[in-house]
Enzyme design. Structure first.
Site, PDB file in Angstrom:
ATOM      1  N   ASP A   1      -8.159  -7.017  -4.988  1.00  0.00           N
ATOM      2  CA  ASP A   1      -7.839  -5.680  -4.484  1.00  0.00           C
ATOM      3  C   ASP A   1      -8.408  -4.650  -5.451  1.00  0.00           C
ATOM      4  O   ASP A   1      -7.895  -4.464  -6.550  1.00  0.00           O
ATOM      5  CB  ASP A   1      -6.321  -5.530  -4.375  1.00  0.00           C
TER       6      ASP A   1
ATOM      7  N   HIS B   1      -7.806  -5.452  -0.616  1.00  0.00           N
ATOM      8  CA  HIS B   1      -6.522  -4.793  -0.336  1.00  0.00           C
ATOM      9  C   HIS B   1      -5.873  -5.346   0.935  1.00  0.00           C
ATOM     10  O   HIS B   1      -4.651  -5.401   1.043  1.00  0.00           O
ATOM     11  CB  HIS B   1      -6.763  -3.282  -0.205  1.00  0.00           C
ATOM     12  N   ASP B   2      -6.689  -5.746   1.887  1.00  0.00           N
ATOM     13  CA  ASP B   2      -6.178  -6.344   3.132  1.00  0.00           C
ATOM     14  C   ASP B   2      -5.321  -7.577   2.889  1.00  0.00           C
ATOM     15  O   ASP B   2      -4.583  -8.002   3.791  1.00  0.00           O
ATOM     16  CB  ASP B   2      -7.351  -6.766   4.030  1.00  0.00           C
TER      17      ASP B   2
ATOM     18  N   ARG C   1     -12.030   6.419   8.931  1.00  0.00           N
ATOM     19  CA  ARG C   1     -11.539   5.045   9.044  1.00  0.00           C
ATOM     20  C   ARG C   1     -12.551   4.044   8.492  1.00  0.00           C
ATOM     21  O   ARG C   1     -12.187   3.027   7.902  1.00  0.00           O
ATOM     22  CB  ARG C   1     -11.230   4.732  10.511  1.00  0.00           C
TER      23      ARG C   1
ATOM     24  N   SER D   1       0.841  -1.192   0.000  1.00  0.00           N
ATOM     25  CA  SER D   1       0.000   0.000   0.000  1.00  0.00           C
ATOM     26  C   SER D   1       0.883   1.251   0.000  1.00  0.00           C
ATOM     27  O   SER D   1       1.760   1.357  -0.847  1.00  0.00           O
ATOM     28  CB  SER D   1      -0.921  -0.056   1.224  1.00  0.00           C
TER      29      SER D   1
END
Lengths: 384, 384
Positions: free
Chosen positions: B317, B350-351, B224, B155
């Site tokens: 992602d 993405h995690d 967040r 990232s």
């Protein structure tokens, strides 16, 4: 765009209906009376068989086509409604009403609660997509229309289309759900929840009782910004903005640098002028709670329904991905309903349902003509 | 997970460095001195040829592995760093530092401005990814390491990896950029901008001068939440939450109904306890302004660089879509750099770069071994 096929001046009307015993809502509560804001275009024929109901998305309203006095911008689906257009006002009688829970003339959380004389705010009951459709049904009855030629709408409008099919199956000859879902995925719920949290985080929200002071403008603006991102696609944002920087002096570090930031901020702030934050809460919650199958597979509820269905979807729509629209078409097939599924190759993302006028017009015109003339509908363009 | 391969207790150290003339930043301003919080794992060999720098993402910190005293949760990349792991501490000396602009021990907007004796707030200079890497370079120099065996990160970490390659090409033998981009797309900028707007909309933000009162908790929490949605995938959210409703009585209409809402709210609120809102503003802005090619095609800057590159990406992602990671690999190839591109078939979105331990370990272990032993790197697994 030329205005030659436009409807000219349009006007929003309202009707207040008090069903015997009040309007019973799905949450168990009721409303004594409901005011419905609506517009109509074209003429209802003698047999009342040419009525098409257009149902709007989250931030839409009754003003689907034509121009309001003094306005330079027409209604939200003006490209689709008018003489010679997809919903041809030379042939059909088009109706569009603001949803229950809205803030554009229909009863919603900003309306006056007759029991207190003040705006409902959070005391407004938790409405559902089914309740919205119930109100539309009252309006259709009010016009003495027994059976709609069609119900059409995109996004949350598509949910209402599905609710019409399952709740009033005898009263729709056809249905056009566009870019929608049988029920929201957790990702869709999550995006709505972020919007709600942004509104409720705003100090001006005051638990919904803000009508005597400033509205929760910053929270609603952030909610709208999130929405806007999900309505576009990665490609359409590239095409529209690239990494173009704004052409201005920035006195402040975190002013928008990039065009895309300025665009979002502008549209976020603008939205506040025309939309009520509590309506945003109630409507998004109705979307998240919606399940066209009401706990069962949708095709169980569709069985035996005599209506033709045209499902439209757009390849780059990632908010309502095509697997969701395919599920609708599949449920129709399983239920033995004549359904067509058309996937349009657009880069506009979810916004495509408002923008791909030419492609949609072609499909809708053809479909409506067949339904109106009682012919059989065309076959699929995509194997599902 | 067994703790047998874990590092045990880890400790964050700090070093304050005052370069002659201060730390010159890319924006033109400078900082007299910079404090860098860092951790190290494993032993630096006599030749100082086994050092690997791990660089963190937006909300990361120096605590990449092992356990802090009393903590039950290890560092953020603990699955990757330790004896026998991808970054094998039996072989390599691993370093990780908190970025400039952060809030976990390194100089950032919450640090005391020596000229006023108060926290910088918005008076903190607009830092860049290049400035962050500059500080890491000072730390690496501080350890007397002339050339890093590798720099690795996902990232925003991947952006720092690219900045290392282009700014200090002689000082890295290899680089592992994961799930990252040469520059942000308008969609990525847009998501960050929504987060920033949410923070700045919070009445407690007070133009960044909130350190003597409550922090802008609601705004940061919303930011967040937006982030969390983009870190997951539609599929991973389905798998984790479905449309499961929360098992509790809801006294309030807009309390979380669905599991996914509760999850987002919990993680949003929790984030506030460990992160500074101004850092969020400065760091996301640095990401948005980043362009690894500095206005030119990246391969222009990579030409002649003697380093091996392993680019990792994950199919689901959508925040950093694989077309962006492929562009990095393509730029390396065009520049004549030995690069491998591996696309891992994960559903985590993405995690995945934090979660796909087994697949990544396999690829990284192999890659680092080859670099360390001076062998040629393996070839592609995807034709780009």
């Amino acid at each position: 765009m030329s205005r030659q096929n436009d409807l000219g001046i349009a006007e929003t009307h309202t009707v207040t209906i008090s069903p015997p015993g009040g309007l019973q809502l799905e949450c168990g509560e009721s409303l004594q009376a409901v005011t419905i804001a609506y517009e109509t275009y074209g003429k209802l024929n003698r047999d009342r068989t040419n009525a098409v109901l257009i149902v709007h998305a989250l931030s839409g309203d009754a003003h689907a086509a034509g121009f309001h006095h003094g306005d330079r911008k027409p209604g939200w689906w003006n490209g689709f409604i008018g003489p010679g257009k997809a919903f041809d006002t030379d042939k059909y009688f088009i109706m569009c009403s603001n949803i229950l829970g809205g803030c554009k003339g229909s009863t919603g959380p900003s309306s006056i609660d007759p029991s207190t004389g003040k705006p409902y705010g959070l005391r407004f009951p938790l409405i559902s997509i089914g309740d919205m459709v119930h109100c539309q049904k009252l309006l259709v009855d009010h016009f003495g229309i027994e059976r709609l030629l069609s119900v059409a709408g995109g996004s949350m409008g598509g949910m209402q289309v599905l609710a019409w099919l399952t709740r009033y199956p005898g009263q729709v000859r056809s249905a056009i759900p566009i870019s929608t879902a049988i029920r929201h995925s957790p990702q869709q719920i999550a995006f709505n929840e972020v919007g709600r949290q942004a509104i409720m985080a705003d100090i001006d929200w005051k638990s919904g009782d803000y009508y005597e002071g400033p509205p929760p403008a910053r929270g609603l603006s952030v909610a709208r910004m999130v929405g806007h991102i999900t309505y576009m696609s990665d490609i359409s944002m590239h095409d529209k903005f690239g990494r173009q920087r704004k052409d201005c002096i920035q006195p402040f570090k975190f002013d928008p640098d990039f065009e895309v930031e300025g665009y979002l901020q502008y549209h976020g702030e603008n939205f506040v002028k025309r939309f009520d934050a509590n309506s945003y809460l109630f409507i998004t919650k109705a979307m998240d709670n919606f399940d066209a199958g009401r706990g069962k597979p949708l095709h169980h509820l569709l069985r035996g329904i005599d209506a033709k269905v045209l499902v439209l979807a757009f390849k780059s729509d990632w908010l309502y991905p095509t697997y969701q629209t395919k599920e609708i078409a599949r449920a129709c097939k399983l239920a033995g309903i004549e359904a067509s599924y058309c996937e349009i190759d657009s880069t506009y993302g979810h916004d495509a349902f408002l923008l791909e006028i030419e492609e949609e017009t072609h499909l809708i015109t053809h479909f409506l003509k067949k339904v109106y003339n009682g012919y059989e509908v065309m076959t699929d363009n995509a194997g599902i």
